[in-house]
Scaffold this active site. Structure first.
Site, mmCIF file in Angstrom:
data_model
loop_
_atom_site.group_PDB
_atom_site.id
_atom_site.type_symbol
_atom_site.label_atom_id
_atom_site.label_comp_id
_atom_site.label_asym_id
_atom_site.label_seq_id
_atom_site.Cartn_x
_atom_site.Cartn_y
_atom_site.Cartn_z
ATOM 1 N N GLY A 41 2.840 4.165 13.680
ATOM 2 C CA GLY A 41 3.641 2.972 13.976
ATOM 3 C C GLY A 41 3.287 2.357 15.324
ATOM 4 O O GLY A 41 3.206 1.135 15.465
ATOM 5 N N GLU A 81 9.586 1.180 10.760
ATOM 6 C CA GLU A 81 10.661 2.168 10.564
ATOM 7 C C GLU A 81 9.992 3.533 10.709
ATOM 8 O O GLU A 81 9.190 3.913 9.860
ATOM 9 C CB GLU A 81 11.289 1.950 9.186
ATOM 10 C CG GLU A 81 12.693 2.507 9.090
ATOM 11 C CD GLU A 81 12.702 3.891 8.520
ATOM 12 O OE1 GLU A 81 12.617 4.855 9.325
ATOM 13 O OE2 GLU A 81 12.767 4.027 7.295
ATOM 14 N N LYS A 113 0.832 -1.206 0.000
ATOM 15 C CA LYS A 113 0.000 0.000 0.000
ATOM 16 C C LYS A 113 0.863 1.251 0.000
ATOM 17 O O LYS A 113 1.476 1.602 1.002
ATOM 18 C CB LYS A 113 -0.937 0.046 1.204
ATOM 19 C CG LYS A 113 -2.033 1.095 0.959
ATOM 20 C CD LYS A 113 -2.663 1.644 2.195
ATOM 21 C CE LYS A 113 -1.892 2.748 2.830
ATOM 22 N NZ LYS A 113 -1.793 3.982 2.034
ATOM 23 N N GLU A 157 9.683 15.910 15.622
ATOM 24 C CA GLU A 157 10.018 15.705 14.206
ATOM 25 C C GLU A 157 9.171 16.652 13.356
ATOM 26 O O GLU A 157 7.937 16.626 13.423
ATOM 27 C CB GLU A 157 9.734 14.253 13.790
ATOM 28 C CG GLU A 157 10.149 14.002 12.352
ATOM 29 C CD GLU A 157 9.952 12.561 11.917
ATOM 30 O OE1 GLU A 157 8.886 11.988 12.184
ATOM 31 O OE2 GLU A 157 10.883 12.025 11.295
ATOM 32 N N GLY A 171 6.687 4.987 8.380
ATOM 33 C CA GLY A 171 5.830 6.163 8.487
ATOM 34 C C GLY A 171 6.015 6.823 9.832
ATOM 35 O O GLY A 171 7.068 6.688 10.467
ATOM 36 N N SER A 172 4.962 7.511 10.267
ATOM 37 C CA SER A 172 5.079 8.298 11.491
ATOM 38 C C SER A 172 5.105 7.402 12.722
ATOM 39 O O SER A 172 4.542 6.301 12.722
ATOM 40 C CB SER A 172 3.898 9.265 11.581
ATOM 41 O OG SER A 172 2.695 8.529 11.621
ATOM 42 N N THR A 173 5.710 7.909 13.779
ATOM 43 C CA THR A 173 5.770 7.155 15.030
ATOM 44 C C THR A 173 4.369 6.938 15.594
ATOM 45 O O THR A 173 4.067 5.867 16.123
ATOM 46 C CB THR A 173 6.707 7.864 16.024
ATOM 47 O OG1 THR A 173 8.045 7.718 15.520
ATOM 48 C CG2 THR A 173 6.648 7.265 17.413
ATOM 49 N N CYS A 226 13.305 10.505 7.054
ATOM 50 C CA CYS A 226 13.167 10.102 8.463
ATOM 51 C C CYS A 226 14.503 10.247 9.183
ATOM 52 O O CYS A 226 14.534 10.492 10.374
ATOM 53 C CB CYS A 226 12.621 8.694 8.569
ATOM 54 S SG CYS A 226 13.501 7.550 7.532
HETATM 55 P P1 ADP Z 1 2.581 10.907 7.340
HETATM 56 O O1 ADP Z 1 1.989 11.569 8.533
HETATM 57 O O2 ADP Z 1 3.977 11.292 7.066
HETATM 58 O O3 ADP Z 1 1.704 10.926 6.111
HETATM 59 P P2 ADP Z 1 1.687 8.314 8.130
HETATM 60 O O4 ADP Z 1 2.317 7.475 9.191
HETATM 61 O O5 ADP Z 1 0.347 8.911 8.417
HETATM 62 O O6 ADP Z 1 2.766 9.385 7.746
HETATM 63 O O7 ADP Z 1 1.558 7.480 6.772
HETATM 64 C C1 ADP Z 1 2.471 6.527 6.306
HETATM 65 C C2 ADP Z 1 1.693 5.412 5.622
HETATM 66 O O8 ADP Z 1 0.815 4.805 6.570
HETATM 67 C C3 ADP Z 1 0.786 5.863 4.476
HETATM 68 O O9 ADP Z 1 0.783 4.859 3.474
HETATM 69 C C4 ADP Z 1 -0.567 5.972 5.146
HETATM 70 O O10 ADP Z 1 -1.668 5.846 4.262
HETATM 71 C C5 ADP Z 1 -0.529 4.804 6.095
HETATM 72 N N1 ADP Z 1 -1.402 4.928 7.280
HETATM 73 C C6 ADP Z 1 -1.854 6.056 7.884
HETATM 74 N N2 ADP Z 1 -2.620 5.755 8.957
HETATM 75 C C7 ADP Z 1 -2.659 4.395 9.036
HETATM 76 C C8 ADP Z 1 -3.271 3.457 9.931
HETATM 77 N N3 ADP Z 1 -3.992 3.861 10.965
HETATM 78 N N4 ADP Z 1 -3.067 2.138 9.710
HETATM 79 C C9 ADP Z 1 -2.314 1.711 8.684
HETATM 80 N N5 ADP Z 1 -1.715 2.534 7.802
HETATM 81 C C10 ADP Z 1 -1.875 3.861 7.971
#
Ligand code: ADP
Length: 499
Positions: free
Chosen positions: A252, A269, A195, A402, A247-249, A303
């Site tokens: 994560g 990560e 995804k 961050e 992605g974001s903490t 990151c």
């Molecule tokens: P950013 O804030 O930098 O966009 P995110 O952590 O929100 O970073 O997004 C990184 C990835 O995780 C994207 O592919 C996003 O669609 C996906 N994502 C966002 N929220 C969720 C969630 N609750 N569960 C799974 N994937 C998610």
């Protein structure tokens, strides 16, 4: 918003691929729309205009993709083919991406906003390296014969693929982050539902097409476009054995908690607030050049960006002055313009986040030395100037949180022990840097710093063989190399009586 005509700067091949701007999911070898017909637009960050429309995959689509991946895993032939046959398919896959490198770089530059040169030299070059490296692994996955003390017993281990992997990637290096996830999974014999981020879905769709063209069996790599809801459906799906996320903490943590409850394998990560330390004996020219790249590369959207710069007090003014001068000279523009040195941020949301932090830095008493505003003549795009603050208070938001944008905070320090303690005083631990001519200071600090990667007189080095990942809230597990491959393998111990 209607889908805008692709920019003039694009090659005919990319314009042809973009077509009328409408794209579909990849499930097995089918290209369906979302079951409920929902779509969303991906925008050009340099203009804010729509460049394409892709499906917003829902739970039903995720279920179909996971079923396809499950069938491809359980029924073969991916997992059961000989290692050399799997390696050959992966070599063809890497070659297919290499053949299309220029087109993929354009697509990446268009969708993400990054300079085309950067997309070619970093994103595509590293993606190809990565796919080639992991194409070499299937023939080298070995178990052990174990020296157990039970008489007449053969005990050995098999390394077996984990199964169906849900892989969720961000928008800052869309294709490269996809390759970091997909390549080790495929080498191990796993199947994948990938995804991409909702801001940058295009290169992942193209990657999926190239995989099929290269002879990857249908269902081995499926691509779901969508937002966090789509990602959550993938994480929640009971037939997904492993989740890999960058992605974001905050997200994560949520994914880690869900994976923990379901006892799924998980690698994360996550974010960083990486300290970059200039010692009194550093080569200052090299330190300035490297520290500039460390934060402003990819518009600060990395990151492992070196976003906290600690400079020995005696060199503080000189280093800050040189960085500010470079920042002021940086040419901002659309990624597809040849003269662009720094592209826009990815989205309006990021623009608001970054400008919010700049406001908070000002309000908190940090001194703004360069940037801080939006450049003129780039209306509609998400541009922000490379920004440099100086401060003495490590507790300011801009020094702790961050930002994920081109905002650096420089802080003076006095002693090595003091700077190590301040560098480690963060919830994150992704990367750290040291600039020095002293071998002993370099290696003392490398041992003291709590970070998954430490760069000495360099920043941001990456190689498919070198583990990458975070201490503390910067992640769980490692990507790349043996360690990265191991995250896609289970160990089975076989005991066989020889009596
Ligand atoms: P950013 O804030 O930098 O966009 P995110 O952590 O929100 O970073 O997004 C990184 C990835 O995780 C994207 O592919 C996003 O669609 C996906 N994502 C966002 N929220 C969720 C969630 N609750 N569960 C799974 N994937 C998610």
């Amino acid at each position: 918003m209607p889908v805008a005509a692709p920019p003039e700067a694009l090659s005919d091949a990319v314009r042809a691929w973009l077509g009328d701007g409408r794209h579909n999911l990849l499930i097995g070898e089918e290209r369906p729309a979302a079951a409920d017909g929902r779509t969303f637009e991906t925008l050009d960050p340099a203009t804010g205009k729509a460049i394409a429309e892709v499906p917003q995959a829902g739970a039903a689509d995720v279920d179909a993709a996971v079923r396809a991946a499950r069938a491809a895993f359980d029924e073969g032939p991916w997992r059961t083919m000989t290692p050399s046959a799997r390696a050959r398919v992966l070599q063809r896959f890497a070659a297919a991406v290499a053949d299309r490198a220029d087109e993929l770089a354009e697509l990446e530059s268009l969708d993400n906003g990054k300079p085309l040169k950067l997309a070619r030299k970093v994103d595509l070059a590293e993606t190809i390296d990565y796919l080639e490296y992991f194409a070499g692994w299937p023939t080298k996955i070995e178990g052990d014969v174990l020296p157990v003390s039970t008489p007449e017993m053969l005990c050995y281990t098999r390394r077996e693929p984990v199964g169906v992997c849900g892989q969720i990637v961000p928008w800052n290096f869309p294709l490269l982050m996809a390759a970091w996830k997909v390549a080790p999974a495929l080498a191990a014999g796993c199947t994948v539902v990938l995804k991409p981020a909702e801001q940058t879905p295009l290169s992942a769709l193209r990657l999926g097409e190239l995989a099929l063209e290269a002879g990857l069996p249908p269902g081995v790599l499926n691509v779901m476009t969508g937002d966090g809801e789509t990602g959550a459906a993938l994480v929640d799906h009971p037939s997904v054995d492993k989740i890999a996320f960058t992605g974001s903490t905050a997200v994560g943590r949520e994914i880690g908690a869900k994976a923990g409850r379901a006892l799924k394998r998980v690698t994360l990560e996550l974010g960083g607030k990486s300290p970059n330390i200039v010692l009194p004996d550093a080569d200052l020219d090299a330190a300035v050049k490297g520290s500039f790249q460390a934060i402003y590369f990819n518009t600060g959207q990395a990151c492992n960006a070196g976003s906290r710069l600690f400079v020995a007090r005696e060199h503080f003014d000189e280093v800050v002055g040189a960085l500010a001068e470079r920042a002021r000279k940086t040419r901002l523009g659309p990624g597809l313009d040849a003269g662009t040195q720094m592209g826009p941020l990815i989205s309006q949301e990021q623009l608001e986040r970054v400008t919010g932090y700049i406001e908070s830095g000002r309000a908190g008493g940090a001194e703004l030395v360069a940037g801080g505003g939006r450049p003129e003549g780039v209306d509609g795009g998400y541009f922000v100037e490379p920004t440099l603050f100086t401060a003495t208070d490590d507790r300011l938001d801009i020094a702790r949180e961050e930002i994920f944008g081109p905002v650096l905070v420089a802080l003076p320090y006095e002693t090595l022990e003091e700077v190590a303690a301040r560098a480690n005083d963060t919830e994150y631990g992704l990367a750290a840097g040291v600039w020095t001519r002293s071998l002993s200071s370099a290696h003392r600090l490398a041992a003291m710093l709590q970070a998954g990667s430490v760069y000495v007189n360099a920043w941001g080095m990456s190689d498919p063989a070198a583990p990458f990942g975070g201490y503390k809230a910067s992640g769980v597990g490692r990507e790349h190399g043996h360690a990265g491959l191991g995250q896609y393998l289970e160990t089975k111990t076989v005991w066989a009586s020889l009596r």
